[in-house]
Each structure stands twice: as structure tokens, then as C-alpha cells.
Motif scaffolding. Structure first.
Motif, PDB file in Angstrom:
ATOM      1  N   MET A  21       0.823  -1.211   0.000  1.00 48.94           N
ATOM      2  CA  MET A  21       0.000   0.000   0.000  1.00 48.94           C
ATOM      3  C   MET A  21       0.857   1.261   0.000  1.00 48.94           C
ATOM      4  SD  MET A  21      -3.140  -0.846  -0.276  1.00 48.94           S
ATOM      5  CE  MET A  21      -2.589  -2.226  -1.274  1.00 48.94           C
ATOM      6  N   PHE A 225      -6.907   2.866   2.064  1.00 48.18           N
ATOM      7  CA  PHE A 225      -5.904   1.804   2.171  1.00 48.18           C
ATOM      8  C   PHE A 225      -4.522   2.294   2.626  1.00 48.18           C
ATOM      9  CE2 PHE A 225      -9.079   0.092  -0.750  1.00 48.18           C
ATOM     10  CZ  PHE A 225      -9.327  -1.138  -0.160  1.00 48.18           C
ATOM     11  N   LEU A 229      -5.973   2.332   6.850  1.00 47.30           N
ATOM     12  CA  LEU A 229      -5.500   0.982   7.138  1.00 47.30           C
ATOM     13  C   LEU A 229      -3.982   0.923   7.245  1.00 47.30           C
ATOM     14  CD1 LEU A 229      -7.893  -1.130   4.861  1.00 47.30           C
ATOM     15  CD2 LEU A 229      -8.030  -0.731   7.327  1.00 47.30           C
TER      16      LEU A 229
END
Length: 296
Positions: A21, A225, A229
Motif C-alpha cells: 500500500m 488503504f 489501514l
């Protein structure tokens, strides 16, 4: 904020997710700057990510304890979010992304030093050599970026970004027992996003944002993301393990970034890239290898 120890499989999964990511974040962010002023983009994506984490954290609202913990949230928000993303997003305008990321990824070396100084983590010659090898690997991969020109402002912003990230990580690790991990992550991102959006609104023009589908999807992907996260996973790893070792794996992030550029942006696979990857693999092995104790 004390974390339970992760299993090897969990650690591998979280590290893989984080590296992927945060690796694709660099080209995605560079692309988004074609549609938006930098500070508004830094604020907007972070504000969305923070708001999402607040929603996730709400069932644990009793652990927020805002009266007691607000200074921790505020200080970490400026170190890990406002300064890190602010310097990074503005700096990307002054230098090629590869060269800029090479300087930012001095961070694991700084983190190793700060963790030794302030967290009591062991430092020995092999670990320091490993950290320096990792930085050298990122630098070797990014030598091609020199062709795009060097900017003193860009170099200073990249160094400031690396320093704020390292200091923010150590600060959060030091305050681990005083705050809830989810609320710490959510609040610092929300506060950071609010500050950057407010400042961006004061010095930049919202009408200059081109709200194309590509820009909206790009921003939402990064917000969910990369920001929400990504930081949650990063602090989970930091909280459950040795900061220096987790930091050493972040050297792989520019590798992912450059590979994505080769695959999707038709950039060439060069000898520099292969040599840099070899140095980074050696770096991670050296930092994470168990130190043998001499028989006493």
C-alpha cells in the motif's frame, strides 16, 4: 496501547500489506498532484482516512479519555501526520519521486538511532551497517532521478519528512501504555487532516481542484488503504515488535514504487534497480538476524 505479540504469519501479512500500500502511494500521490494543489490534497486524503477510523473506533469510545490523552494525540498528529505528509506532498513538486523517496527513506536509519537512544533497543555494528545498506539501496535505485534535477528546497523537505516520521514513531512507541492504539491512530490522523485542510484552505484555492473520476478514485483509495489501514497496520507492527526491525522492512516500499512504475508507467528496469534491490535484501537480513551471544 500495549499490543499482544503477533504470530509470524500475522507479521508477514501485515508487513506485506503495508509495503504494497505504501509503495503504490508514491506514484498515486504524484499522479493526483496533476489535479489538485498539494496542501489541500494532503489534508483531504488524511481527513477522510481519519474520519473513517473514528467511525471504526466509536464502539470503544470509553477508551478515548480525551481529557487525559489529548496532548498525546495532538503532538503525535503534528509529528506523524502534519509535518510528514505536509513536507512530503509539497516536496514532491520540487523533485522526481524516486530521488525524493530515497531521501525520505533515511527514516529507518534515523528510527534505528532514536530507538536505541530513547527506547532502549540494542544497537550493534551489524544492525547499523544493515540500516545504512538499506538507505544506500534506495539511493542507488533512485540515481536516475538525478536526471530530473536537484532542488535544495526538495532535499530539505525530504529530510524534514524523514525526521518527523522517525520522531513520531518513537514518540508513539514511548506513549504506548498511556493510550488506546486505535484511538491514537484515529485521532492523530483526524487532527492532522483537519490542520492540513484548514491551512491548505487558507493558502490554496479549492476551485483549482479538478474533480475528475480518476482523481476521486485515487484520493479515496489512498484515504482508505494507505492512510486509514496503512497507519493502523504500521502502529500495530511497531507496538508489537522492535521499531528498528519494522523500520528496516520499510526500505522495500520504494522497491514496490519503482516496480509499479516499470510495470504500469513503462519505465525501464535498470541495473541500478537490481543493485538497489540486492542491497535492500542484505539490509533486512542484517537488521533482523539474531545477534549471537558470546559464551561467558
Amino acid at each position: 496501547m500495549s499490543e499482544t505479540a503477533l504470530t509470524r504469519k500475522q507479521t508477514l501479512f501485515y508487513l506485506s500489506f503495508l509495503i504494497l500500500m505504501w509503495g503504490i502511494n508514491w506514484p498515486l500521490s504524484k499522479y493526483a498532484l496533476e489535479f489538485t494543489p498539494p496542501l489541500l490534497f494532503a489534508g483531504l486524503r488524511t481527513l477522510i482516512g481519519g474520519a473513517l477510523l473514528i467511525v471504526v473506533a466509536l464502539p470503544r469510545w470509553r477508551k478515548l479519555r480525551l481529557r487525559e490523552t489529548w496532548p498525546y494525540y495532538l503532538f503525535s498528529a503534528f509529528l506523524s501526520i502534519v509535518f510528514y505528509y505536509g513536507f512530503q506532498t509539497v516536496g514532491l513538486q520540487y523533485m522526481p519521486a524516486g530521488l525524493f523517496s530515497a531521501i525520505v527513506f533515511l527514516q529507518p536509519v534515523l528510527l534505528g538511532l532514536f530507538a536505541w537512544m530513547w527506547l532502549g533497543e540494542r544497537m550493534y555494528a551489524r544492525k547499523m551497517i544493515g540500516l545504512l545498506l538499506g538507505f544506500a539501496g534506495v539511493a542507488v535505485m533512485s540515481v536516475g532521478g538525478l536526471e530530473g534535477g536537484i532542488s535544495l528546497i526538495g532535499i530539505l523537505l525530504a529530510l524534514a519528512s524523514a525526521l518527523s516520521w522517525a520522531l513520531g514513531t518513537v514518540y508513539i512507541k514511548r506513549q504506548a501504555a498511556k493510550v488506546d492504539s486505535l484511538w491514537m491512530t484515529a485521532m492523530q490522523i483526524l487532527i492532522g487532516g483537519t490542520v492540513m485542510t484548514a491551512y491548505g484552505s487558507a493558502v490554496e484555492d479549492w476551485s483549482k481542484i479538478r474533480w475528475t473520476g480518476a482523481f476521486i478514485y485515487d484520493t479515496l483509495f489512498i484515504s482508505i488503504f494507505v492512510i486509514a489501514l496503512g497507519w493502523l497496520v504500521y502502529f500495530k507492527l511497531i507496538g508489537s515488535g522492535e521499531a528498528t526491525k519494522v523500520g528496516s522492512f520499510t526500505f522495500l516500499i520504494p522497491v514496490v514504487s519503482i516496480i509499479c512504475s516499470v510495470l504500469f508507467l513503462n519505465e525501464r528496469l535498470t541495473l541500478n534497480l537490481l543493485a538497489g534491490m540486492a542491497l535492500i535484501v542484505a539490509s533486512i537480513l542484517l537488521v533482523n538476524m539474531r545477534q549471537r551471544r558470546l559464551p561467558g
